[in-house]
Design a protein around this motif. Sequence first.
Motif, PDB file in Angstrom:
ATOM      1  N   ALA A 149       0.830  -1.201   0.000  1.00  0.00           N
ATOM      2  CA  ALA A 149       0.000   0.000   0.000  1.00  0.00           C
ATOM      3  C   ALA A 149       0.869   1.256   0.000  1.00  0.00           C
TER       4      ALA A 149
ATOM      5  N   GLN B  12       0.672   5.693  -1.622  1.00  0.00           N
ATOM      6  CA  GLN B  12      -0.024   6.701  -2.408  1.00  0.00           C
ATOM      7  C   GLN B  12       0.862   7.924  -2.518  1.00  0.00           C
TER       8      GLN B  12
ATOM      9  N   GLU C  12       1.326  11.961  -4.629  1.00  0.00           N
ATOM     10  CA  GLU C  12       0.575  13.048  -5.257  1.00  0.00           C
ATOM     11  C   GLU C  12       0.676  12.955  -6.775  1.00  0.00           C
ATOM     12  N   HIS C  13      -0.445  13.182  -7.460  1.00  0.00           N
ATOM     13  CA  HIS C  13      -0.461  13.143  -8.921  1.00  0.00           C
ATOM     14  C   HIS C  13       0.368  14.296  -9.490  1.00  0.00           C
TER      15      HIS C  13
ATOM     16  N   GLU D 216     -15.121   6.351  -6.652  1.00  0.00           N
ATOM     17  CA  GLU D 216     -15.884   5.427  -5.814  1.00  0.00           C
ATOM     18  C   GLU D 216     -17.192   5.052  -6.495  1.00  0.00           C
TER      19      GLU D 216
ATOM     20  N   GLU E  36     -14.378   1.532 -11.148  1.00  0.00           N
ATOM     21  CA  GLU E  36     -13.726   2.705 -10.563  1.00  0.00           C
ATOM     22  C   GLU E  36     -12.916   3.502 -11.585  1.00  0.00           C
TER      23      GLU E  36
ATOM     24  N   THR F  97      -2.993   7.746  -8.628  1.00  0.00           N
ATOM     25  CA  THR F  97      -4.392   7.895  -9.056  1.00  0.00           C
ATOM     26  C   THR F  97      -5.336   6.881  -8.419  1.00  0.00           C
ATOM     27  N   MET F  98      -4.795   5.992  -7.575  1.00  0.00           N
ATOM     28  CA  MET F  98      -5.621   4.970  -6.950  1.00  0.00           C
ATOM     29  C   MET F  98      -5.463   5.000  -5.439  1.00  0.00           C
ATOM     30  N   PRO F  99      -6.503   4.643  -4.690  1.00  0.00           N
ATOM     31  CA  PRO F  99      -6.369   4.575  -3.236  1.00  0.00           C
ATOM     32  C   PRO F  99      -5.319   3.554  -2.837  1.00  0.00           C
ATOM     33  N   SER F 100      -4.669   3.787  -1.711  1.00  0.00           N
ATOM     34  CA  SER F 100      -3.580   2.910  -1.287  1.00  0.00           C
ATOM     35  C   SER F 100      -4.033   1.458  -1.137  1.00  0.00           C
ATOM     36  N   ALA F 101      -5.287   1.252  -0.755  1.00  0.00           N
ATOM     37  CA  ALA F 101      -5.795  -0.116  -0.611  1.00  0.00           C
ATOM     38  C   ALA F 101      -5.808  -0.850  -1.943  1.00  0.00           C
ATOM     39  N   LYS F 102      -6.037  -0.126  -3.040  1.00  0.00           N
ATOM     40  CA  LYS F 102      -6.021  -0.731  -4.377  1.00  0.00           C
ATOM     41  C   LYS F 102      -4.593  -0.987  -4.855  1.00  0.00           C
TER      42      LYS F 102
END
Length: 290
Positions: A14, A16, A18-19, A139, A191, A236-241
């Motif tokens: 996991a 994340q 910044e874009h 989401e 998503e 671009t994706m949540p850390s869980a993904k």
Amino acid sequence: MTMTDPRDGAVPDAQQIEHPGSTTELDPTPDHGEEIYRGSDRLNGRRALVTGGDSGIGRAVALAFAREGADVAFTYLPEERADADATSGLVRDAGRSAVAIEADLRSRDACHAAVERTVAELGGVDIVVCNAAYQMALESIVDLTEEQLRRTFETNVFHTVWTMQAALDHLQPGASIIVTSSIQATSPSPELLDYAATKGALTNIVKSASTELAERGIRVNAVAPGPVWTPLIPATMPSAKVDGFGEDTPLGRPAQPAELAPAYVFLDSDESTYITGESIAVTGGRITPG
């Protein structure tokens, strides 16, 4: 003889960023072929434009093209300057010319200017890779704003059409256009609704353009990646993904950018002169419809 087990490779935890993200922020560090790609003059003397060439797939393609003997121009966003400098260094280390073009390709003028600068500095253009892309996970469809919808289509679809249009003033018989599509074109994730829609559109653009341009001796194809470990993912994706990204493929891991580059080299080389209107899926074993 030593063979590589295709199941071997790191799966990210996991994280994340910044874009749009930077290569140096990723763990594990992506492999663009710096140590493993060996060229064999398959693109010797050709001149290429790669949009979104600062990192990820674009960097791996620029590196491979240079080691195959091509000069390379590529585009990048202002905030991607550090990654762009690294790509330029890889191209020049291969003994080829590198032209780094700072450009936001969401305007027709920027796309045309990128092509014209490529032609001016490299003396022409023989290969065009439309690779720049934007995605941002959602989401729900109700969260898709007009701003995001426009940005995704302008970056992914509009830039491809505008770049192709500009390049056609310079491409000669034998030239090649490659579009980076995605497994999302045929197996969309909820998503990534807007991103997947653009990749479906690009697949159709490739088929339509290839039919028209065949009579000019210009080939148009696509490469459709599955999960690939690039800054785009944790940006671009949540850390869980991101945690375990790519584990759900039959090979159990995401691709490294270096594993995509040979498909682009093949489609731009004389080894594929009878291939146009096609898409090469590089998906780690995920089956794509059609």
